[in-house]
Write a protein that holds these residues in place. Structure first.
Motif, PDB file in Angstrom:
ATOM      1  N   UNK A  10      19.441  47.072  33.348  1.00 44.71           N
ATOM      2  CA  UNK A  10      20.667  47.832  33.244  1.00 44.71           C
ATOM      3  C   UNK A  10      21.792  48.073  34.255  1.00 44.71           C
ATOM      4  N   UNK A  11      21.181  48.134  35.691  1.00 39.51           N
ATOM      5  CA  UNK A  11      22.062  47.976  36.762  1.00 39.51           C
ATOM      6  C   UNK A  11      22.554  46.878  37.134  1.00 39.51           C
ATOM      7  N   UNK A  12      21.883  45.705  36.580  1.00 42.30           N
ATOM      8  CA  UNK A  12      22.705  44.465  36.766  1.00 42.30           C
ATOM      9  C   UNK A  12      23.714  44.482  35.688  1.00 42.30           C
ATOM     10  N   UNK A  13      23.468  44.786  34.540  1.00 41.32           N
ATOM     11  CA  UNK A  13      24.402  44.858  33.366  1.00 41.32           C
ATOM     12  C   UNK A  13      25.691  45.798  33.598  1.00 41.32           C
ATOM     13  N   UNK A  14      25.493  46.915  34.352  1.00 42.85           N
ATOM     14  CA  UNK A  14      26.335  47.837  34.430  1.00 42.85           C
ATOM     15  C   UNK A  14      27.494  47.194  35.683  1.00 42.85           C
ATOM     16  N   UNK A  15      26.688  46.582  36.610  1.00 39.68           N
ATOM     17  CA  UNK A  15      27.656  46.054  37.769  1.00 39.68           C
ATOM     18  C   UNK A  15      28.368  44.911  37.239  1.00 39.68           C
ATOM     19  N   UNK A  16      28.019  44.032  36.225  1.00 41.60           N
ATOM     20  CA  UNK A  16      28.775  43.029  35.695  1.00 41.60           C
ATOM     21  C   UNK A  16      29.794  43.518  34.685  1.00 41.60           C
ATOM     22  N   UNK A  17      29.560  44.640  34.175  1.00 39.86           N
ATOM     23  CA  UNK A  17      30.669  45.094  33.158  1.00 39.86           C
ATOM     24  C   UNK A  17      31.757  45.830  34.107  1.00 39.86           C
ATOM     25  N   UNK A  18      31.362  46.677  35.202  1.00 39.64           N
ATOM     26  CA  UNK A  18      32.511  47.129  35.893  1.00 39.64           C
ATOM     27  C   UNK A  18      33.313  46.317  36.762  1.00 39.64           C
ATOM     28  N   UNK A  19      32.613  44.997  37.065  1.00 42.05           N
ATOM     29  CA  UNK A  19      33.396  44.241  37.996  1.00 42.05           C
ATOM     30  C   UNK A  19      34.854  43.610  37.206  1.00 42.05           C
ATOM     31  N   UNK A  20      35.768  43.303  38.044  1.00 34.86           N
ATOM     32  CA  UNK A  20      37.028  43.082  37.418  1.00 34.86           C
ATOM     33  C   UNK A  20      36.902  41.761  36.693  1.00 34.86           C
ATOM     34  N   UNK A  24      37.016  43.858  31.265  1.00 31.78           N
ATOM     35  CA  UNK A  24      37.457  45.128  31.754  1.00 31.78           C
ATOM     36  C   UNK A  24      39.143  45.381  31.622  1.00 31.78           C
ATOM     37  N   UNK A  25      39.589  43.953  32.150  1.00 32.41           N
ATOM     38  CA  UNK A  25      41.253  44.293  32.037  1.00 32.41           C
ATOM     39  C   UNK A  25      41.675  44.506  30.686  1.00 32.41           C
ATOM     40  N   UNK A  26      41.263  43.891  29.625  1.00 33.45           N
ATOM     41  CA  UNK A  26      41.824  43.895  28.334  1.00 33.45           C
ATOM     42  C   UNK A  26      41.520  45.362  27.813  1.00 33.45           C
ATOM     43  N   UNK A  27      40.315  45.853  28.355  1.00 37.58           N
ATOM     44  CA  UNK A  27      39.969  47.127  27.556  1.00 37.58           C
ATOM     45  C   UNK A  27      40.679  48.271  28.136  1.00 37.58           C
ATOM     46  N   UNK A  28      41.162  48.201  29.485  1.00 39.47           N
ATOM     47  CA  UNK A  28      41.960  49.168  30.005  1.00 39.47           C
ATOM     48  C   UNK A  28      43.259  49.212  29.627  1.00 39.47           C
ATOM     49  N   UNK A  29      43.604  47.843  29.493  1.00 44.40           N
ATOM     50  CA  UNK A  29      45.173  47.603  28.891  1.00 44.40           C
ATOM     51  C   UNK A  29      45.317  48.117  27.433  1.00 44.40           C
ATOM     52  N   UNK A  30      44.318  47.798  26.858  1.00 47.70           N
ATOM     53  CA  UNK A  30      44.290  48.284  25.334  1.00 47.70           C
ATOM     54  C   UNK A  30      44.505  49.657  25.144  1.00 47.70           C
ATOM     55  N   UNK A  31      43.637  50.595  25.875  1.00 43.75           N
ATOM     56  CA  UNK A  31      43.385  51.858  25.869  1.00 43.75           C
ATOM     57  C   UNK A  31      44.869  52.370  26.341  1.00 43.75           C
ATOM     58  N   UNK A  32      45.401  52.027  27.474  1.00 42.93           N
ATOM     59  CA  UNK A  32      46.661  52.629  28.089  1.00 42.93           C
ATOM     60  C   UNK A  32      47.968  52.330  26.978  1.00 42.93           C
ATOM     61  N   UNK A  33      47.802  51.135  26.416  1.00 45.61           N
ATOM     62  CA  UNK A  33      48.988  50.935  25.441  1.00 45.61           C
ATOM     63  C   UNK A  33      48.851  51.359  24.244  1.00 45.61           C
ATOM     64  N   UNK A 181      52.034  47.118  35.947  1.00 47.55           N
ATOM     65  CA  UNK A 181      50.683  46.901  35.496  1.00 47.55           C
ATOM     66  C   UNK A 181      50.443  45.844  34.616  1.00 47.55           C
ATOM     67  N   UNK A 182      51.377  45.458  33.682  1.00 46.66           N
ATOM     68  CA  UNK A 182      51.103  44.631  32.739  1.00 46.66           C
ATOM     69  C   UNK A 182      51.431  43.288  33.147  1.00 46.66           C
ATOM     70  N   UNK A 183      52.359  43.235  34.170  1.00 51.01           N
ATOM     71  CA  UNK A 183      52.524  41.779  34.925  1.00 51.01           C
ATOM     72  C   UNK A 183      51.332  41.393  35.742  1.00 51.01           C
ATOM     73  N   UNK A 184      50.762  42.453  36.583  1.00 51.11           N
ATOM     74  CA  UNK A 184      49.714  42.237  37.224  1.00 51.11           C
ATOM     75  C   UNK A 184      48.585  41.793  36.455  1.00 51.11           C
ATOM     76  N   UNK A 185      48.220  42.470  35.446  1.00 50.60           N
ATOM     77  CA  UNK A 185      47.018  41.982  34.443  1.00 50.60           C
ATOM     78  C   UNK A 185      47.362  40.893  33.646  1.00 50.60           C
TER      79      UNK A 185
END
Length: 200
Positions: A10-20, A24-33, A181-185
């Motif tokens: 779980x520790x290894x998994x969390x580190x992998x999920x949270x890494x850019x 992660x980018x699609x999840x953040x962008x989808x929530x924001x937009x 933000x969108x152009x950077x992502x």
């Protein structure tokens, strides 16, 4: 299998999920937009496929990729193409009014599925982590427990992320800086797609 193995996983998994990365980018962008519901939906799609990649690793799919390199290459090129497509849509849509960017939860869920289905490196990552952490000779019940645990960790992470990113202060800040933000992502996703094309 002991509890300590699952904690280490779980520790290894969390580190992998949270890494850019694309997920992660699609999840953040989808929530924001598109809002919290779509953010959770895309996360559930990402988590479902990621946990299935773990199941595939447990069943030895990484060995199949080694035996049939063309299969890995095919999935890799499809994945890179999809990332570049998503980057292009994100870049060109950055100036569109936000009202035209509504994304139903079902569409967000499908996008989450595709992002991780077309990422063959997920199964190789899972295989490497599983070999290092878990002992050989796991039972069917233990394998299913690992897969279910993986899905629950991903679902919890992306749900928490959607709640955090959908707060009014965060969404207001996003609206002010949306173009940048969108152009950077989009640029990051495009580069990740190109990198996937050029790496073995």
């Amino acid at each position: 299998m002991e509890l300590s193995h699952l904690i280490a996983f779980n520790l290894a998994l969390f580190a992998a999920i949270a890494s850019p990365g694309p997920a992660l980018l699609v999840a953040i962008k989808t929530t924001l937009s598109a809002g919290r519901q779509s953010g959770i939906a895309v996360g559930l799609g990402l988590g479902l496929v990621a946990s299935l990649w773990t199941l595939a690793a447990l069943l030895g799919l990484e060995a199949a990729f080694l035996l049939f390199p063309w299969a890995y290459t095919l999935v890799k090129f499809l994945g890179a193409g999809y990332l570049i497509y998503v980057a292009y849509r994100m870049w060109t849509g950055a100036r569109r009014p936000i009202g035209n960017e509504t994304k139903p939860a079902a569409h967000a869920f499908r996008q989450g599925l595709l992002i991780n289905i077309l990422n063959p490196k997920s199964v190789l990552f899972s295989a490497a982590v599983l070999v290092v952490i878990f002992p050989a000779g796991l039972t069917t019940t233990e394998n299913l427990l690992i897969v279910a645990n993986h899905f629950l960790i991903e679902a919890a992470f992306y749900t928490a992320l959607a709640f955090a990113m959908s707060r009014p202060a965060v969404s207001t800040g996003y609206m002010r800086a949306r173009l940048y933000i969108d152009r950077f992502a989009a640029g990051v996703l495009g580069l990740l797609g190109l990198r996937l094309l050029m790496t073995r």
